[in-house]
Write a protein that holds these residues in place. Structure first.
Motif, PDB file in Angstrom:
ATOM      1  N   ALA A  85       0.735  -1.187   0.066  1.00 36.14           N
ATOM      2  CA  ALA A  85      -0.142   0.056  -0.156  1.00 36.14           C
ATOM      3  C   ALA A  85       1.119   1.285  -0.088  1.00 36.14           C
ATOM      4  N   GLY A  86       1.915   1.032   0.635  1.00 36.93           N
ATOM      5  CA  GLY A  86       2.894   2.569   0.833  1.00 36.93           C
ATOM      6  C   GLY A  86       3.514   2.698  -0.338  1.00 36.93           C
ATOM      7  N   PHE A  89       1.214   4.452  -2.679  1.00 39.04           N
ATOM      8  CA  PHE A  89       0.941   5.745  -2.017  1.00 39.04           C
ATOM      9  C   PHE A  89       2.063   6.797  -2.608  1.00 39.04           C
ATOM     10  N   LEU A 116      -3.530  13.719   1.362  1.00 38.83           N
ATOM     11  CA  LEU A 116      -3.626  12.470   0.192  1.00 38.83           C
ATOM     12  C   LEU A 116      -4.438  11.474   0.658  1.00 38.83           C
ATOM     13  N   ARG A 117      -5.371  11.245  -0.060  1.00 39.95           N
ATOM     14  CA  ARG A 117      -6.261   9.983   0.308  1.00 39.95           C
ATOM     15  C   ARG A 117      -6.217   8.898  -0.935  1.00 39.95           C
ATOM     16  N   MET A 118      -5.882   7.544  -0.474  1.00 43.03           N
ATOM     17  CA  MET A 118      -5.511   6.659  -1.348  1.00 43.03           C
ATOM     18  C   MET A 118      -7.005   5.633  -0.872  1.00 43.03           C
ATOM     19  N   GLU A 119      -7.667   5.201  -2.142  1.00 47.07           N
ATOM     20  CA  GLU A 119      -8.547   4.335  -2.006  1.00 47.07           C
ATOM     21  C   GLU A 119      -7.891   2.923  -2.775  1.00 47.07           C
ATOM     22  N   TYR A 120      -7.996   1.833  -2.239  1.00 48.96           N
ATOM     23  CA  TYR A 120      -7.526   0.601  -2.628  1.00 48.96           C
ATOM     24  C   TYR A 120      -8.397  -0.072  -3.283  1.00 48.96           C
TER      25      TYR A 120
END
Lengths: 182, 182
Positions: A85-86, A89, A116-120
């Motif tokens: 995940a990183g 990012f 900063l928003r991450m959607e997986y």
């Protein structure tokens, strides 16, 4: 952009020395700012931040208003063999800086990422690519607002895609642009 | 958790062999699950994912419902010498896994991060620490819902703090818990 700045200074010193020696240097200067500097930013910016460099991310395209970056799976696997995940990012965050350098140059503005928003969406089992763009209108608004008020807020949204074109994640980054102190 | 799993398997094989040899092993088993396994998770989980390992992040405390992690500035500086946004992301994301392992054990559930939002408040000029917690009620709800419906959604919120206690960033991570396939 320390390394890029240093290389740029070296190139400028060489140009100054050529001018002092009475050589015609206009075309060299033009070539430097049109062609060499953007390529330096593209090649060197993934190397400037050690954390980013270690990931092996690459900028495959860079021009005013547009950047494309690719993160390899190698070095970036998690405990189940898909992309951590990183690393996704970093793929979403890092290209914003070079995009803004390519769009506004190095000397006038400083961008800061504030959110900063991450959607997986899906596990990534191979290299992942992101494209970030700014429209001509948005480029103009950010510049005008920063010059008029001392700051401008803007957003970069990305889709992180597998080699097969599947979206594996989405990103929304908020930036604040400020004028560089002289 | 491949490395931890492997060490755990080795320890369990040793216990089985001791039992086959007619030795009393109950206290060894108890010591393993009460004391040795949590320490193994705490020490080894920052080493399992290469991307995380390279950052130098450490878990300083780990117990059911609570984890504390620290990210060093060294190795993680950006181009202006403060902590890179991606290192702060990793500090917020990575400890969730060990926290859930320490809370629910290794064999029953699989947590997946589905969304993570970072808000950057202040530049970090030294090591940064995060504490993530789950209340007893929330621990029970997640377990009951996962067992009853096959999944549960939950949130881990963190404040990322400097050594002086200043908040440098905030994180909100959304997870989905699922039962492990047997």
């Amino acid at each position: 952009m320390n390394l890029t700045n240093r290389l740029q200074s070296t190139a400028q010193i060489a140009i100054e020395q050529a001018r002092d020696a009475g050589l015609p240097v206009e075309r060299a200067e033009q070539a430097f700012s049109d062609t060499i500097r953007p390529r330096l930013v593209q090649m060197l910016s993934p190397l400037v931040i050690p954390f980013v460099r270690r990931s092996g991310v690459r900028l495959t395209e860079l021009e005013p208003g547009r950047v494309v970056a690719t993160m390899p799976l190698k070095r970036n696997v998690n405990h189940i063999g898909t992309m951590y995940a990183g690393a996704l990012f970093t793929l979403a965050e890092f290209p914003g800086g070079p995009l803004l350098l390519a769009t506004y140059g190095m000397s006038r503005f400083i961008p800061i990422v504030t959110d900063l928003r991450m959607e997986y969406v899906k596990a990534a089992k191979g290299p992942v690519t992101i494209e970030l763009t700014l429209t001509p209108d948005e480029i103009e608004r950010i510049e005008a607002e920063t010059l008029a008020t001392g700051k401008a807020e803007f957003e970069l949204r990305g889709e992180l895609k597998s080699r097969q074109g599947e979206v594996v994640a989405r990103s929304v980054a908020l930036y604040q642009m400020r004028p560089k102190r002289r």
